[in-house]
Design a protein around this motif. Structure first.
Motif, mmCIF file in Angstrom:
data_model
loop_
_atom_site.group_PDB
_atom_site.id
_atom_site.type_symbol
_atom_site.label_atom_id
_atom_site.label_comp_id
_atom_site.label_asym_id
_atom_site.label_seq_id
_atom_site.Cartn_x
_atom_site.Cartn_y
_atom_site.Cartn_z
ATOM 1 N N GLY A 40 0.819 -1.336 -0.166
ATOM 2 C CA GLY A 40 0.006 0.112 -0.025
ATOM 3 C C GLY A 40 0.793 1.365 0.072
ATOM 4 O O GLY A 40 0.362 2.324 -0.738
ATOM 5 N N ALA A 41 2.056 0.938 0.653
ATOM 6 C CA ALA A 41 2.652 2.301 0.591
ATOM 7 C C ALA A 41 3.431 2.587 -0.608
ATOM 8 O O ALA A 41 3.649 3.777 -1.067
ATOM 9 C CB ALA A 41 4.020 2.170 1.799
ATOM 10 N N ASP A 42 3.704 1.441 -1.496
ATOM 11 C CA ASP A 42 4.294 2.006 -2.922
ATOM 12 C C ASP A 42 3.167 2.492 -3.745
ATOM 13 O O ASP A 42 3.441 3.465 -4.409
ATOM 14 C CB ASP A 42 4.661 0.728 -3.716
ATOM 15 N N ALA A 125 -8.796 -0.215 1.014
ATOM 16 C CA ALA A 125 -9.533 -1.630 0.617
ATOM 17 C C ALA A 125 -8.754 -2.425 -0.230
ATOM 18 O O ALA A 125 -9.087 -3.753 0.042
ATOM 19 C CB ALA A 125 -10.705 -1.102 -0.263
ATOM 20 N N LEU A 126 -7.778 -1.977 -0.877
ATOM 21 C CA LEU A 126 -6.917 -2.941 -1.484
ATOM 22 C C LEU A 126 -5.782 -3.360 -0.682
ATOM 23 O O LEU A 126 -5.377 -4.534 -0.974
ATOM 24 C CB LEU A 126 -6.480 -2.278 -2.635
ATOM 25 N N PHE A 127 -5.281 -2.522 0.165
ATOM 26 C CA PHE A 127 -4.122 -3.183 0.971
ATOM 27 C C PHE A 127 -4.591 -2.849 2.548
ATOM 28 O O PHE A 127 -4.320 -1.890 3.050
ATOM 29 C CB PHE A 127 -3.091 -1.976 0.583
ATOM 30 N N PRO A 128 -5.229 -3.979 3.063
ATOM 31 C CA PRO A 128 -5.361 -3.927 4.481
ATOM 32 C C PRO A 128 -4.484 -3.535 5.316
ATOM 33 O O PRO A 128 -4.398 -2.934 6.302
ATOM 34 C CB PRO A 128 -6.195 -5.168 4.973
ATOM 35 N N ALA A 132 -4.295 -0.469 8.277
ATOM 36 C CA ALA A 132 -3.887 -0.777 9.770
ATOM 37 C C ALA A 132 -2.955 0.091 10.125
ATOM 38 O O ALA A 132 -2.850 0.775 11.097
ATOM 39 C CB ALA A 132 -3.621 -2.230 10.023
ATOM 40 N N ALA A 133 -1.787 0.350 9.222
ATOM 41 C CA ALA A 133 -0.677 1.040 9.609
ATOM 42 C C ALA A 133 -1.069 2.678 9.632
ATOM 43 O O ALA A 133 -0.662 3.326 10.320
ATOM 44 C CB ALA A 133 0.535 1.180 8.427
#
Length: 173
Positions: A40-42, A125-128, A132-133
């Motif tokens: 998700g960070a990328d 939604a794509l990177f749970p 959370a982070a």
């Protein structure tokens, strides 16, 4: 490795140590348009980078359009409604309430019918694990910071914010 001796006779054995907690689960790679993101960070770096480098009102080129539309279709909970009216193009404009730049869908009817969507909502939604982070970062800010930044002095900067003025407290000569 910790070595423990057996409990002496007549005493209870020590409680077993809890197994180490596994690290936060990593998200599976997600392909959005022409790009594959491993985290998700990328994805956030790419999409927020687009938002912050495009000029307000500038239409996305075909490559960016495909990637952003894929983010919306795969990640947004209301994607069907947002895309259902047709998409003539995508642009970056200020959010109607918050004023920060965000992606807007341009409708075939013209620029007046543009609709924004939340990039963060799609990424969560794509990177749970990304969601959370982000929640953990928001919780760590807490109420103590009061929006003033961290560090000594509560983020007031040099020489400002509630002091008694220059020279206060110093003995005069």
């Amino acid at each position: 490795m910790t070595i423990t001796s057996p409990a002496p006779a007549g005493t209870a054995a020590p409680a077993a140590a809890a197994p180490p907690t596994p690290a936060a689960a990593e998200d599976a790679p997600v392909t959005l348009g022409f790009r594959t993101f491993t985290s998700g960070a990328d994805a956030a770096r790419y999409y927020y980078g687009l938002i912050n480098t495009l000029t307000v009102g500038q239409a996305l080129n075909e490559y960016e359009h495909v990637n952003v539309l894929a983010l919306l279709r795969k990640g947004h909970p209301e994607a069907r409604r947002k895309v259902g009216g047709g998409v003539a193009g995508l642009t970056v404009r200020p959010h109607a309430v918050e004023g920060s730049p965000c992606f807007h869908l341009l409708r075939p009817g013209g620029a007046a019918a543009a609709e924004d969507f939340s990039t963060k909502k799609c990424l969560v939604a794509l990177f749970p694990a990304f969601g959370a982070a982000a929640a953990a970062r928001a919780a760590s800010r807490g109420a103590g910071a009061k929006g003033r930044g961290g560090g000594r002095g509560g983020g007031r900067g040099r020489g400002g914010g509630g002091g008694r003025g220059r020279g206060a407290g110093r003995p005069r000569s």
